[in-house]
Motif scaffolding. Structure first.
Motif, PDB file in Angstrom:
ATOM      1  N   GLN A 140       6.872  81.952 -61.006  1.00 28.12           N
ATOM      2  CA  GLN A 140       7.421  81.208 -59.874  1.00 28.12           C
ATOM      3  C   GLN A 140       6.323  80.443 -59.135  1.00 28.12           C
ATOM      4  O   GLN A 140       6.533  79.299 -58.710  1.00 28.12           O
ATOM      5  N   LEU A 141       5.159  81.059 -58.982  1.00 25.19           N
ATOM      6  CA  LEU A 141       4.036  80.353 -58.357  1.00 25.19           C
ATOM      7  C   LEU A 141       3.627  79.149 -59.199  1.00 25.19           C
ATOM      8  O   LEU A 141       3.287  78.083 -58.666  1.00 25.19           O
TER       9      LEU A 141
ATOM     10  N   VAL B 113      -0.714  77.286 -54.767  1.00 24.40           N
ATOM     11  CA  VAL B 113       0.331  76.274 -54.940  1.00 24.40           C
ATOM     12  C   VAL B 113      -0.256  74.867 -54.944  1.00 24.40           C
ATOM     13  O   VAL B 113       0.206  73.991 -55.678  1.00 24.40           O
TER      14      VAL B 113
ATOM     15  N   ILE C 240      -1.921  82.305 -51.327  1.00 26.22           N
ATOM     16  CA  ILE C 240      -0.707  81.760 -51.931  1.00 26.22           C
ATOM     17  C   ILE C 240      -0.691  80.240 -51.794  1.00 26.22           C
ATOM     18  O   ILE C 240      -0.424  79.515 -52.754  1.00 26.22           O
TER      19      ILE C 240
ATOM     20  N   ARG D 121       7.874  76.226 -52.690  1.00 21.56           N
ATOM     21  CA  ARG D 121       8.180  77.653 -52.801  1.00 21.56           C
ATOM     22  C   ARG D 121       9.691  77.887 -52.868  1.00 21.56           C
ATOM     23  O   ARG D 121      10.171  78.685 -53.675  1.00 21.56           O
ATOM     24  N   GLU D 122      10.409  77.229 -51.998  1.00 18.70           N
ATOM     25  CA  GLU D 122      11.858  77.423 -51.975  1.00 18.70           C
ATOM     26  C   GLU D 122      12.479  76.956 -53.286  1.00 18.70           C
ATOM     27  O   GLU D 122      13.366  77.616 -53.850  1.00 18.70           O
TER      28      GLU D 122
ATOM     29  N   VAL E 242       7.421  85.760 -50.793  1.00 22.34           N
ATOM     30  CA  VAL E 242       6.208  85.267 -50.141  1.00 22.34           C
ATOM     31  C   VAL E 242       6.283  85.514 -48.635  1.00 22.34           C
ATOM     32  O   VAL E 242       5.312  85.941 -48.002  1.00 22.34           O
TER      33      VAL E 242
ATOM     34  N   ARG F 278       6.958  86.640 -60.752  1.00 23.23           N
ATOM     35  CA  ARG F 278       6.474  85.960 -59.549  1.00 23.23           C
ATOM     36  C   ARG F 278       5.308  85.017 -59.880  1.00 23.23           C
ATOM     37  O   ARG F 278       5.172  83.956 -59.262  1.00 23.23           O
TER      38      ARG F 278
ATOM     39  N   ALA G  61      10.616  81.302 -54.790  1.00 22.67           N
ATOM     40  CA  ALA G  61       9.554  82.245 -54.467  1.00 22.67           C
ATOM     41  C   ALA G  61       9.445  82.536 -52.977  1.00 22.67           C
ATOM     42  O   ALA G  61       8.675  83.404 -52.578  1.00 22.67           O
ATOM     43  N   TRP G  62      10.188  81.805 -52.145  1.00 24.36           N
ATOM     44  CA  TRP G  62      10.003  81.948 -50.702  1.00 24.36           C
ATOM     45  C   TRP G  62      10.347  83.337 -50.166  1.00 24.36           C
ATOM     46  O   TRP G  62       9.618  83.872 -49.327  1.00 24.36           O
TER      47      TRP G  62
ATOM     48  N   LEU H 107       1.944  82.773 -46.548  1.00 28.82           N
ATOM     49  CA  LEU H 107       1.267  81.831 -47.425  1.00 28.82           C
ATOM     50  C   LEU H 107      -0.247  82.031 -47.449  1.00 28.82           C
ATOM     51  O   LEU H 107      -0.918  81.592 -48.392  1.00 28.82           O
TER      52      LEU H 107
ATOM     53  N   ALA I 154       6.052  76.434 -58.623  1.00 26.60           N
ATOM     54  CA  ALA I 154       5.825  75.830 -57.312  1.00 26.60           C
ATOM     55  C   ALA I 154       4.635  74.868 -57.347  1.00 26.60           C
ATOM     56  O   ALA I 154       4.626  73.841 -56.677  1.00 26.60           O
TER      57      ALA I 154
END
Length: 614
Positions: A515-516, A465, A461, A481-482, A490, A512, A486-487, A497, A519
């Motif tokens: 979302q990655l 990122v 992960i 991530r936050e 994850v 998701r 996505a946090w 991570l 990020a």
């Protein structure tokens, strides 16, 4: 170049480009090439000594020489054979090392060229052609480099060495055999040299066309099945297979002209040596040992010449593949931006580049960069523009929403801003700097695209990122991530991570994955962010939550959002509506809704649809 991508086909390198590339590839490896040639020469000298030793033994036997002399000849033959075998072993290793270094460079250059081509060219020629060059052509060249080229080098030097040894043995026999062999085989050789290259080039093109058709119809197999159009695939693939078969038969016909001609020339040369040698022996000007050696040299010449004949097929295919590979690389090089981003660019309040605050993994309040477009025109087919903009200015830190019907040119505008498309004409400036000719890596640090399609690489992960910014700290990764919402999921993975995921991983849903991707952008922290339908794969609740987080994370950034949905219309500074490749509305939400026009109509229709869904 003999062709251009603009004509709907990737270019093929001409002879001058091929010679230039070959000289460059070999010239930067002079030491390796010198070692290979030296070893081949040693092997050739060792093998060439054997017929001379046998000839000396024959003369020794016919004249009644001493046994001690014969023992020395036997020892000399053993030594030369050992030297030859050792030279072959070491030579093959050095040749492999030399060839693999060239292959490694070509593979890297092909990959770089493939991924850096503008999207307009890829769409014009099709991904199948690119795949064929990056896989089939590279594989053909790899096979030739590993086996055919070393064999041809050895056979060529061996042929030259044996011919020279034949001349040293008796120049009359050498001259007569060469003249007769060339005269007998010249017709077939000339025909082959005139016709074979084009036939092998067509064979590679037919193979690429068949591979491209197979890839296209396999990718679209569900559509074909849904519409009951399976016969279309059968017809197309049958036609491509017929073209491939015809091209193979054409190259086979070329080989069938060359092979009999060469073998007939070899037979005529040997017959000439035997006949002339017998006459010379009878006249007393040639010994039996010399004739034996000369005959052995000619017989030994058959093997390297036959090897050249057999490998000529592979070399022609390798040459055709190299033409296609070099054509692809040179096309990319011609289009590859090489100018570094100016360090003293404009710094005015509206269009100048601002400083970037990375203290919390997010941009500071004054980190945006202005965008200016002047006289832009672009299309995917010559003479058919899909986007024309006379002038467009986006202030530093402005949040712009671009809307319009499907096919209006919204995603095309995003691609032009990010450099994935090249405008036909006009200028695009970021922070006062024209992006034309600027190095791609410099451009990526200043503007980033978040598209609807995304890819999760088979890495952790954290690695996914930090793909655009490997030096990012752990705190910055967590903050990204936050901000991308996505946090929570994850943190629930077995290794957090450090969990290795991929596009097909059970934990990676389309939402998701997006979302990655968001990020990644937040971690990269560019001054300009282009969101091209970035929330399309998120459910309405997640999209709203992620949009809110992004709005806070991208404060001060210049944000250009491409969207069909108008959910964010009330939260942006400005709205741009595009239709049929032109700007038809431009302003803030309140003024556009209050003024009768295309956006007011779109807003009204969208509200009615939304009310109906609720």
């Amino acid at each position: 170049m003999s062709a251009t991508a603009a004509s709907g086909a990737l270019p093929v390198a001409d002879r001058a480009a091929l010679r230039r590339w070959t000289r460059d590839l070999v010239g930067r490896r002079k030491r390796g090439m010198a070692v290979v040639l030296a070893l081949l020469i040693v092997v050739t000298l060792a093998f060439s000594a054997v017929p001379a030793i046998i000839g000396a033994a024959v003369d020794l036997a016919t004249t009644g020489g001493e046994r001690g002399d014969l023992a020395w000849l036997v020892a000399a033959m053993v030594v030369t054979t050992i030297v030859a075998i050792a030279g072959v072993v070491v030579g093959r290793y050095e040749a492999a090392r030399f060839g693999e270094s060239i292959l490694d460079e070509l593979r890297t250059r092909v990959y770089d060229a493939t991924v850096s081509l503008p999207a307009s060219i890829v769409e014009s020629v099709g991904t199948g052609e690119l795949v064929a060059r990056a896989t089939g052509d590279v594989e053909t060249l790899s096979n030739a480099t590993r086996s055919s080229i070393p064999a041809v080098l050895f056979s060529t030097i061996a042929s030259l060495g044996l011919t020279a040894a034949l001349a040293v043995t008796d120049w009359r026999l050498a001259l007569a055999s060469i003249v007769v062999g060339v005269v007998v085989s010249s017709g077939g050789i000339r025909w082959y040299l005139r016709n074979a290259a084009e036939r092998y080039r067509r064979e590679r093109q037919a193979d690429a066309a068949r591979s491209a058709a197979l890839l296209e119809h396999y990718t679209g197999r569900h559509t074909l099945w849904s519409f009951g159009a399976d016969d279309l695939s059968h017809t197309v693939l049958r036609d491509r297979g017929a073209e491939r078969l015809a091209s193979q038969l054409a190259t086979a016909a070329a080989r069938n002209v060359l092979r009999p001609a060469l073998r007939l020339g070899q037979a005529a040369a040997l017959a000439t040596v035997l006949g002339l040698g017998a006459a010379l022996i009878e006249g007393g000007s040639l010994s039996a040992g010399a004739l034996t050696a000369a005959s052995l040299y000619l017989l030994r010449l058959i093997d390297p010449i036959n090897t050249l004949l057999e490998e000529l097929d592979e070399l022609q295919q390798a040459k055709a593949s190299l033409e296609r590979i070099v054509g692809l690389i040179e096309l990319s090089d011609d289009r590859q931006p090489s100018v570094p981003w100016p360090t003293d660019g404009a710094t005015d309040g509206s269009a100048g580049e601002r400083a970037t605050d990375r203290t919390n993994g997010r941009g500071g309040a004054s980190s945006g960069v202005g965008v200016e477009i002047v006289g832009l025109a672009f299309g995917y087919e010559p003479g058919r523009p899909v986007l024309e903009i006379e002038r467009l200015s986006i202030a530093a830190g402005e949040r712009l929403l671009v809307v319009g019907p499907s096919g209006a040119g919204k995603s095309t505008l995003a691609g032009l801003l990010c450099g994935t498309h090249e405008p036909w004409e006009g200028t695009i400036r970021l922070g006062g700097v024209p992006i034309a000719g600027v190095r791609r890596e410099d451009l990526r640090r200043r503007i980033a695209l978040v598209a609807q399609e995304t890819h999760v690489f088979a890495r952790s992960i954290a690695d996914n990122v930090t793909i655009g910014r490997s030096e990012a700290t752990l705190d910055e990764v967590v903050a990204a991530r936050e901000a991308a919402d996505a946090w929570p999921w994850v943190a629930g993975l077995p290794d957090g991570l450090d969990t290795v995921v991929s596009t097909g991983h059970p934990a990676i849903t389309p939402a998701r994955a997006q979302q990655l991707n968001l990020a990644r952008i937040l971690c990269l922290d560019p001054p300009i962010v282009v969101l091209d339908e970035a929330m399309a794969d998120l459910d309405p609740q997640s999209a709203g939550r992620t949009e809110g987080r992004l709005r806070r994370a991208l404060v001060g950034r210049t944000v250009i959002s491409i969207a069909h949905r108008l959910d964010t219309a009330l939260s942006v500074d400005r709205i741009l509506m595009v239709d049929d490749g032109r700007i038809v509305a431009d302003g803030d939400h309140a003024s556009l809704v209050a003024t009768p026009g295309p956006f007011a109509d779109l807003w009204s229709a969208w509200r009615q649809v939304r009310a109906g869904r609720e």
